[in-house]
Write a protein that holds these residues in place. Structure first.
Motif, PDB file in Angstrom:
ATOM      1  N   ARG A  71      40.084  31.456 -12.454  1.00 49.21           N
ATOM      2  CA  ARG A  71      38.816  31.338 -11.698  1.00 49.21           C
ATOM      3  C   ARG A  71      38.201  29.960 -11.874  1.00 49.21           C
ATOM      4  NH1 ARG A  71      34.170  34.806 -12.763  1.00 49.21           N
ATOM      5  NH2 ARG A  71      33.215  33.937 -10.923  1.00 49.21           N
ATOM      6  N   ASN A  72      37.604  29.448 -10.827  1.00 49.35           N
ATOM      7  CA  ASN A  72      36.893  28.162 -10.849  1.00 49.35           C
ATOM      8  C   ASN A  72      37.783  26.947 -11.097  1.00 49.35           C
ATOM      9  OD1 ASN A  72      34.516  29.439 -10.299  1.00 49.35           O
ATOM     10  ND2 ASN A  72      33.935  29.614 -12.457  1.00 49.35           N
ATOM     11  N   ALA A  73      39.079  27.127 -10.966  1.00 49.79           N
ATOM     12  CA  ALA A  73      39.977  25.989 -11.215  1.00 49.79           C
ATOM     13  C   ALA A  73      40.194  25.197  -9.924  1.00 49.79           C
ATOM     14  CB  ALA A  73      41.315  26.496 -11.727  1.00 49.79           C
ATOM     15  N   ILE A  74      40.535  23.928 -10.082  1.00 50.99           N
ATOM     16  CA  ILE A  74      40.977  23.144  -8.916  1.00 50.99           C
ATOM     17  C   ILE A  74      42.378  23.646  -8.580  1.00 50.99           C
ATOM     18  CG2 ILE A  74      41.644  20.842  -8.110  1.00 50.99           C
ATOM     19  CD1 ILE A  74      39.449  19.734  -9.979  1.00 50.99           C
ATOM     20  N   ARG A  75      42.556  24.093  -7.346  1.00 48.76           N
ATOM     21  CA  ARG A  75      43.841  24.733  -6.981  1.00 48.76           C
ATOM     22  C   ARG A  75      44.742  23.797  -6.175  1.00 48.76           C
ATOM     23  NH1 ARG A  75      42.493  30.327  -4.225  1.00 48.76           N
ATOM     24  NH2 ARG A  75      44.715  30.686  -4.690  1.00 48.76           N
ATOM     25  N   LYS A 103      35.987  26.068  -1.238  1.00 51.84           N
ATOM     26  CA  LYS A 103      35.147  24.876  -1.412  1.00 51.84           C
ATOM     27  C   LYS A 103      36.054  23.652  -1.585  1.00 51.84           C
ATOM     28  CE  LYS A 103      32.940  26.816  -4.749  1.00 51.84           C
ATOM     29  NZ  LYS A 103      32.752  27.832  -5.515  1.00 51.84           N
ATOM     30  N   LEU A 120      31.761  18.249  -8.296  1.00 51.87           N
ATOM     31  CA  LEU A 120      32.866  18.830  -9.075  1.00 51.87           C
ATOM     32  C   LEU A 120      32.381  20.021  -9.910  1.00 51.87           C
ATOM     33  CD1 LEU A 120      34.674  15.568 -10.216  1.00 51.87           C
ATOM     34  CD2 LEU A 120      35.693  17.412  -8.858  1.00 51.87           C
ATOM     35  N   LYS A 121      31.118  19.973 -10.302  1.00 50.61           N
ATOM     36  CA  LYS A 121      30.580  21.078 -11.125  1.00 50.61           C
ATOM     37  C   LYS A 121      30.462  22.367 -10.319  1.00 50.61           C
ATOM     38  CE  LYS A 121      28.272  18.135 -14.437  1.00 50.61           C
ATOM     39  NZ  LYS A 121      27.170  17.184 -14.413  1.00 50.61           N
ATOM     40  N   LYS A 122      30.529  22.251  -8.973  1.00 53.93           N
ATOM     41  CA  LYS A 122      30.441  23.467  -8.140  1.00 53.93           C
ATOM     42  C   LYS A 122      31.804  24.141  -7.999  1.00 53.93           C
ATOM     43  CE  LYS A 122      26.407  21.920  -5.639  1.00 53.93           C
ATOM     44  NZ  LYS A 122      26.060  20.957  -4.603  1.00 53.93           N
ATOM     45  N   SER A 123      32.785  23.687  -8.759  1.00 52.47           N
ATOM     46  CA  SER A 123      34.123  24.283  -8.804  1.00 52.47           C
ATOM     47  C   SER A 123      34.842  24.339  -7.451  1.00 52.47           C
ATOM     48  CB  SER A 123      34.080  25.700  -9.378  1.00 52.47           C
ATOM     49  OG  SER A 123      33.409  25.708 -10.586  1.00 52.47           O
ATOM     50  N   GLU A 125      37.864  24.347  -4.903  1.00 52.96           N
ATOM     51  CA  GLU A 125      39.292  24.698  -5.030  1.00 52.96           C
ATOM     52  C   GLU A 125      40.174  23.544  -4.545  1.00 52.96           C
ATOM     53  OE1 GLU A 125      37.052  26.798  -3.628  1.00 52.96           O
ATOM     54  OE2 GLU A 125      37.517  28.873  -4.142  1.00 52.96           O
TER      55      GLU A 125
END
Ligand code: AMP
Length: 420
Positions: A71-75, A103, A120-123, A125
């Motif tokens: 969750r919340n990771a850069i994908r 996002k 970036l703090k808004k997570s 993807e």
């Protein structure tokens, strides 16, 4: 073929419909099916072929269908060489993913990092980045790529040209081994082939028409003229053809600024974008251009990378590039999305060798426009000497390099303009 055949979800098809896309381009047709199946890909395609959607659509499809690894990771990371290109890719993701909750954000150098770290703090993807700023923010602990699912390396050959390849390799060290990787490049120099063999796993190879054929719809002409008269010739043509929107390429940043000063003084609104301009100044110029507030944008190769304006009718090669592929990239800014385009090149005596190389690359002669007010006089030298045994025979013989005897247009007024 239409988009319904490409295994894309309804929400993507709706977004494409809103964007007015009716049919996939060849690169989209070939790349999207293997990509939605999770395969790696190596694609040879230049800007203007629709390559952004070719990687963005399957990415959105996969991300919206599959659960994130964490969750919340850069994908997804899209690594691209220039700020303009990065912004445009991020804008494309906004358009294509508008009916999803995905996002996305974009980071690049040359501006303060605060707004970027806040985003970036808004997570997000999906992260689009240029290599320098990315490494910087990784170093500061703002970015963790260890749960990445898709890595897209865009314009790989340009990364190499711009000296970013080591940064790219450093970024790759931060990525997980298990991932889907996409490599896009307009050309495939050996170094990129070598890199691809280390980062891709059993990639599907996709190639669309080489540059020479993708620019078929562009009407290309060349004007032989002298270096010092290029400003005047440009002004003359802009007025004579009543050009609504044109992009003019110069070889240097200094040269770009000089053309801007000349055109503005002559009543043609223009601005320059190049590496010496701040990111904000470049973006402002680009927006003014898109909004029609300025008619002519003067650019160097690097700054113009990624300029994507559908209505651009004319591209001027004020100076010919000495890397022939750049000519193809430059003129590819016009004739976008199926429109016709006009590419006009100015060639001074010193640039004839560049012209020859370009014609070799595109596999055809560019039509010469001979009848214009600023013909080349640099080719014509003094009257013939008595003896002519050396290789400069033709030049000394009062003949131009094409062997034809030319009239001497050594009019003082024109000569003096060479310092403009
Ligand atoms: P690119 O090669 O990604 O820079 O895309 C070139 C231009 O083509 C962009 O303006 C896109 O919006 C547009 N484009 C991409 N795919 C399509 C399509 N299937 N139909 C119409 N326009 C497209």
């Amino acid at each position: 073929m239409n988009f319904n055949n490409l295994q894309l979800s309804e929400h993507i098809l709706r977004a494409l419909n809103d964007a007015g896309y009716q049919h996939p381009t060849p690169i989209q047709e070939k790349a999207i099916p293997p990509l939605v199946q999770g395969k790696d890909i190596i694609a040879c395609a230049q800007t203007g072929t629709g390559k952004t959607a070719a990687f963005a659509l399957p990415t959105i499809e996969i991300l919206s269908k599959n659960k994130p690894v964490k969750r919340n990771a850069i994908r997804t990371l899209i690594l691209t060489p220039t700020r303009e290109l990065a912004i445009q890719i991020d804008e494309s993701f906004a358009i294509y993913s508008k009916y999803t909750s995905l996002k996305h954000t974009v980071i690049f150098g040359g501006v303060s990092q605060n707004a970027q770290t806040t985003a970036l703090k808004k997570s997000p993807e999906i992260l689009t980045a240029t290599p320098g700023r990315l490494l910087d923010l990784i170093g500061q602990g703002f970015i963790d790529l260890s749960h990445l699912e898709i890595f897209i390396l865009d314009e790989a050959d340009r990364m190499l040209d711009m000296g970013f390849i080591h940064d790219v390799k450093r970024v790759i060290k931060f990525l997980p081994q298990k991932r889907q990787t996409l490599l896009f490049s307009a050309t495939m120099p050996d170094e990129i082939k070598k890199l691809s063999s280390t980062i891709l796993y059993q990639p599907v190879k996709v190639e669309v028409s080489p540059p020479a054929t993708t620019v078929e719809k562009i009407n290309q002409t060349v004007y032989h003229t002298d270096k010092g008269n290029k400003n005047h010739l440009l002004l003359h043509l802009l007025k004579e053809m009543d050009v609504p929107m044109s992009l003019v390429f110069t070889r240097t940043k200094h040269g770009a600024d000089k053309v801007v000063r000349f055109l503005n003084k002559s009543g043609i609104s223009s601005a320059a974008i190049h590496g010496n301009k701040s990111q904000n100044a470049r973006q402002k110029a680009l927006n003014q251009f898109k909004d029609g507030k300025i008619k002519t944008l003067i650019a160097t190769d690097i700054a113009a990378r990624g300029i994507d304006i559908d209505d651009l009718t004319h591209v001027f090669n004020f100076d010919l590039p000495n890397v022939s592929e750049s000519y193809v990239h430059r003129i590819g800014r016009t004739g976008r999305a199926g429109n016709d385009g006009i590419a006009i090149a100015f060639c001074s005596a010193a640039e004839k060798v560049d012209l020859k190389n370009i014609e070799k690359l595109i596999g055809k002669k560019i039509s010469v426009i001979g009848n214009h007010p600023y013909p080349s006089v640099e080719d014509v030298v003094e009257p013939a000497p008595q003896k002519h045994q050396n290789s400069n025979h033709n030049r000394k013989n009062g003949r131009s390099n094409d062997g034809k005897r030319r009239k001497f247009y050594g009019n003082k007024k024109r000569r003096s303009t060479s310092k403009v």
